[in-house]
Scaffold this active site. Structure first.
Site, PDB file in Angstrom:
ATOM      1  N   CYS A   6       0.819  -1.210   0.000  1.00 41.00           N
ATOM      2  CA  CYS A   6       0.000   0.000   0.000  1.00 41.00           C
ATOM      3  C   CYS A   6       0.857   1.266   0.000  1.00 41.00           C
ATOM      4  CB  CYS A   6      -0.918  -0.025   1.218  1.00 41.00           C
ATOM      5  SG  CYS A   6      -2.411   0.922   0.943  1.00 41.00           S
ATOM      6  N   ASP A 130      -5.928  -3.369  11.489  1.00 43.70           N
ATOM      7  CA  ASP A 130      -4.756  -2.493  11.574  1.00 43.70           C
ATOM      8  C   ASP A 130      -4.591  -2.075  13.033  1.00 43.70           C
ATOM      9  OD1 ASP A 130      -2.627  -0.848  10.904  1.00 43.70           O
ATOM     10  OD2 ASP A 130      -3.855   0.711   9.962  1.00 43.70           O
TER      11      ASP A 130
HETATM   12  O1  LIG Z   1      -0.425   5.235   4.893  1.00 42.68           O
HETATM   13  C1  LIG Z   1      -1.137   6.201   5.177  1.00 42.68           C
HETATM   14  O2  LIG Z   1      -0.692   7.337   5.128  1.00 42.68           O
HETATM   15  C2  LIG Z   1      -2.575   5.978   5.561  1.00 42.68           C
HETATM   16  C3  LIG Z   1      -3.361   7.085   5.782  1.00 42.68           C
HETATM   17  C4  LIG Z   1      -4.690   6.928   6.123  1.00 42.68           C
HETATM   18  C5  LIG Z   1      -5.242   5.658   6.247  1.00 42.68           C
HETATM   19  C6  LIG Z   1      -4.464   4.537   6.025  1.00 42.68           C
HETATM   20  C7  LIG Z   1      -3.123   4.679   5.700  1.00 42.68           C
HETATM   21  N1  LIG Z   1      -2.290   3.582   5.515  1.00 42.68           N
HETATM   22  C8  LIG Z   1      -2.670   2.225   5.710  1.00 42.68           C
HETATM   23  O3  LIG Z   1      -2.429   1.796   7.049  1.00 42.68           O
HETATM   24  C9  LIG Z   1      -2.168   0.398   7.046  1.00 42.68           C
HETATM   25  C10 LIG Z   1      -0.944   0.075   7.852  1.00 42.68           C
HETATM   26  O4  LIG Z   1       0.166   0.758   7.397  1.00 42.68           O
HETATM   27  P1  LIG Z   1       1.668   0.468   7.982  1.00 42.68           P
HETATM   28  O5  LIG Z   1       2.137  -0.805   7.313  1.00 42.68           O
HETATM   29  O6  LIG Z   1       1.565   0.368   9.457  1.00 42.68           O
HETATM   30  O7  LIG Z   1       2.463   1.633   7.524  1.00 42.68           O
HETATM   31  C11 LIG Z   1      -2.075  -0.010   5.583  1.00 42.68           C
HETATM   32  O8  LIG Z   1      -3.323  -0.514   5.135  1.00 42.68           O
HETATM   33  C12 LIG Z   1      -1.799   1.292   4.905  1.00 42.68           C
HETATM   34  O9  LIG Z   1      -2.195   1.289   3.603  1.00 42.68           O
END
Ligand SMILES: O=C(O)c1ccccc1N[C@@H]1O[C@H](COP(=O)(O)O)[C@@H](O)[C@H]1O
Length: 217
Positions: A6, A130
């Site tokens: 992502c 998450d």
């Molecule tokens: O990544 C971002 O900036 C974000 C902003 C708003 C909502 C979701 C976002 N990211 C998503 O969060 C999870 C976990 O991310 P991480 O691996 O802990 O960095 C994932 O689904 C991201 O796409």
């Protein structure tokens, strides 16, 4: 096992990541994120990525009309609702776009975080867990207590997210049983810039795990 990377922000990286065999790419459609990408930029990427790759737009508390516009302009095949979207909103989206995959995020703090899960089951396709962090909806880079999910077997496929990296992914997969993982900041050099070497290492580790990539078992 499904693998979603992502926070994609450019075609060169999207192309390289899809070529490595990653089946799901995510695009952050949240304007205050450092990984934000606009719908036209998303389209320049999705139009050149193979059709078998899922293209997920990530949204936080945006209106149905905005989401539908971005899905259409961006050529998205799935939406990830990462905020406080209600079952009723999911139902409206489902009626408007019956073929679109709806991924609903639950930010895990403790078992109470899943109290409302049942209300969503009839109107979503996929669950994503998450890490809960106050005042930050996603991209926290932080893990949560996976062992509390050791017996989590929801009646929908579910993806694990939150602070996953090439170094901790096998520990996660040995602690709980998910259908896929979602990785963002753990494979970056800086927000929005993916590190292909880290993604290759992540794939190596996943391929050494007992469940092969793309298997639904
Ligand atoms: O990544 C971002 O900036 C974000 C902003 C708003 C909502 C979701 C976002 N990211 C998503 O969060 C999870 C976990 O991310 P991480 O691996 O802990 O960095 C994932 O689904 C991201 O796409």
């Amino acid at each position: 096992m499904r693998l979603k990377i992502c926070g994609i922000t450019n075609l060169k990286q999207a192309d390289a990541i899809a070529s490595l065999g990653v089946d799901t790419l995510g695009f952050i459609c949240v304007k205050n994120s450092p990984r934000y990408i606009n719908p036209e930029q998303i389209k320049t990427i999705t139009s050149k990525i193979p059709s078998e790759v899922s293209k997920v737009g990530v949204f936080v508390n945006q209106s149905v009309d905005d989401i539908l516009d971005i899905v259409k302009t961006g050529g998205l095949t799935a939406i990830q609702l990462h905020g406080d979207e209600t079952p009723s909103m999911c139902s409206t989206l489902r009626e408007s776009l019956p073929d679109l995959e709806i991924i609903k995020v639950f930010r895990y703090e403790n078992s109470d975080s899943l109290a409302k899960l049942d209300d969503y089951l009839s109107v979503i396709d996929t669950i994503l867990l998450d890490t809960y962090q106050k005042d930050m909806y996603g991209g926290t880079g932080k893990t949560f207590n996976w062992s509390e999910l050791a017996d989590f077997r929801p009646p929908r496929p579910w993806l694990l997210a939150g602070g996953l990296t090439p170094d901790n992914v096998l520990l996660a997969l040995n602690t709980l049983k998910c259908d896929g993982i979602d990785v963002s900041s753990g494979v970056e050099t800086n927000p929005g810039e993916k590190d292909l070497n880290k993604i290759k290492l992540l794939l190596e580790h996943l391929n050494s795990f007992k469940v092969p990539l793309h298997s639904s078992n």
